[in-house]
Design a protein around this motif. Structure first.
Motif, short mmCIF file in Angstrom:
data_model
loop_
_atom_site.label_atom_id
_atom_site.label_comp_id
_atom_site.label_asym_id
_atom_site.label_seq_id
_atom_site.Cartn_x
_atom_site.Cartn_y
_atom_site.Cartn_z
N ARG A 239 26.36 -6.04 -38.87
CA ARG A 239 26.39 -4.67 -38.36
C ARG A 239 26.19 -3.71 -39.54
NH1 ARG A 239 28.00 -4.76 -33.16
NH2 ARG A 239 29.22 -6.55 -32.48
N SER A 240 25.23 -2.80 -39.39
CA SER A 240 24.87 -1.90 -40.49
C SER A 240 25.87 -0.77 -40.68
CB SER A 240 23.50 -1.28 -40.22
OG SER A 240 23.59 -0.39 -39.12
N GLY A 241 26.62 -0.46 -39.65
CA GLY A 241 27.40 0.78 -39.69
C GLY A 241 26.50 1.90 -39.20
N LYS A 242 27.01 3.12 -39.16
CA LYS A 242 26.23 4.26 -38.64
C LYS A 242 25.08 4.61 -39.58
CE LYS A 242 29.09 4.94 -35.23
NZ LYS A 242 28.77 4.49 -33.92
N ILE A 243 23.91 4.85 -38.99
CA ILE A 243 22.74 5.28 -39.76
C ILE A 243 22.18 6.54 -39.12
CG2 ILE A 243 22.14 2.98 -40.61
CD1 ILE A 243 20.04 2.79 -38.39
N ASN A 244 21.47 7.31 -39.89
CA ASN A 244 20.85 8.53 -39.37
C ASN A 244 19.63 8.17 -38.52
OD1 ASN A 244 22.61 10.35 -40.66
ND2 ASN A 244 21.48 10.10 -42.58
N ALA B 22 15.19 4.38 -34.89
CA ALA B 22 16.52 4.73 -34.37
C ALA B 22 16.52 6.20 -34.00
CB ALA B 22 17.57 4.43 -35.43
N ALA C 97 18.55 9.54 -32.05
CA ALA C 97 19.88 10.05 -31.74
C ALA C 97 20.26 9.61 -30.33
CB ALA C 97 19.91 11.57 -31.86
N GLY D 240 22.82 4.55 -29.69
CA GLY D 240 23.97 3.64 -29.73
C GLY D 240 23.63 2.43 -30.60
N GLU D 241 24.07 1.25 -30.18
CA GLU D 241 23.78 0.05 -30.95
C GLU D 241 22.38 -0.46 -30.62
OE1 GLU D 241 26.83 -2.88 -30.34
OE2 GLU D 241 28.21 -1.84 -31.68
#
Length: 181
Positions: free
Chosen positions: A29-34, A63, A65, A68-69
Motif C-alpha cells: 500500500r502506497s499511502g495517500k498520493i496526490n 489517480a 481525486a 479511493g483505493e
C-alpha cells in the motif's frame, strides 16, 4: 511476499513518491498520493519468482481525486525448479552424499550440489539450458562418467532428472578349514 515496488510521478522518475515490499498477502500500500499520473514499477519480484510475460513490470496509472483505493495487479511466474534424484538401480531407493555438477550451457557457469538424506537435490534456477553431471559418490557404487543430462528449464515448470547407479559387487570368501570341514 517481499516483492519490491516503487511509485514515481510520471513527470519525475528520478525519485519515488512511495516504495516498499509486499506483505505476506502479496500487497503493498502506497499511502495517500496526490491526483496525477504515476508509474508503478516492480523493482524485484519475490524470491523464487520472475517477471511474467503476461504483464509489464512497469505500469502507468492515473489517480483522480475521489478514486479511493486503486488496485494494480502485477503477475509473476515461478522460477524454474530442478529436482535431481539419485537412486540405487535395483532397489530404487534414494542415495545420499553424491555430488553433481550443474552447468549453465550458455555461459558455462557451474555449481556443485550434494544429494540430501533422501537422495535429492532441489534447486530454483534461471530459465536456461543446463548440463547435469554426476561427479562423485559413495565408494560402494559404480559411477558412469559418461552419464550427463542436458535439460531446458522453463519458468513455472518443475523438471526431474533421475540418475541410477549399481552397487559394486562384494565377494564373500569362506575358509573351509576354519569351519572344521
Amino acid at each position: 511476499p517481499n516483492a519490491q515496488f516503487a511509485i514515481y510521478e510520471q513527470a519525475d522518475t528520478s525519485r519515488p513518491v512511495a516504495e516498499g515490499v509486499t506483505d505476506e498477502f502479496g500487497v503493498f500500500r502506497s499511502g495517500k498520493i496526490n491526483p496525477g499520473t504515476y508509474i508503478v514499477r516492480e523493482l524485484n519480484p519475490a524470491p523464487g519468482w520472475t517477471y511474467s510475460d503476461k504483464t509489464s513490470p512497469e505500469r502507468v496509472i492515473v489517480a483522480k481525486a475521489g478514486d479511493g483505493e486503486i488496485e494494480v495487479k502485477v503477475d509473476n511466474i515461478r522460477l524454474p525448479e530442478l529436482i535431481i534424484k539419485k537412486q540405487d538401480e535395483k532397489l530404487k531407493t534414494g542415495l545420499s552424499h553424491f555430488t553433481f555438477r550443474v552447468a549453465k550451457t550458455e555461459d558455462k557457469t557451474e555449481s556443485y550440489y550434494i544429494t540430501d538424506e533422501s537422495g535429492e537435490i532441489r534447486l530454483t534456477l534461471e530459465e536456461a539450458i543446463y548440463t547435469i553431471e554426476e561427479i562423485s559418490g559413495r565408494s560402494n557404487y559404480i559411477i558412469d562418467p559418461s552419464n550427463k543430462v542436458e535439460i531446458a528449464l522453463e519458468p513455472g515448470k518443475v523438471k526431474t532428472v533421475i540418475f541410477e547407479n549399481i552397487r559394486k559387487p562384494t565377494l564373500i570368501l569362506t575358509k573351509l578349514n576354519a569351519l572344521n570341514l
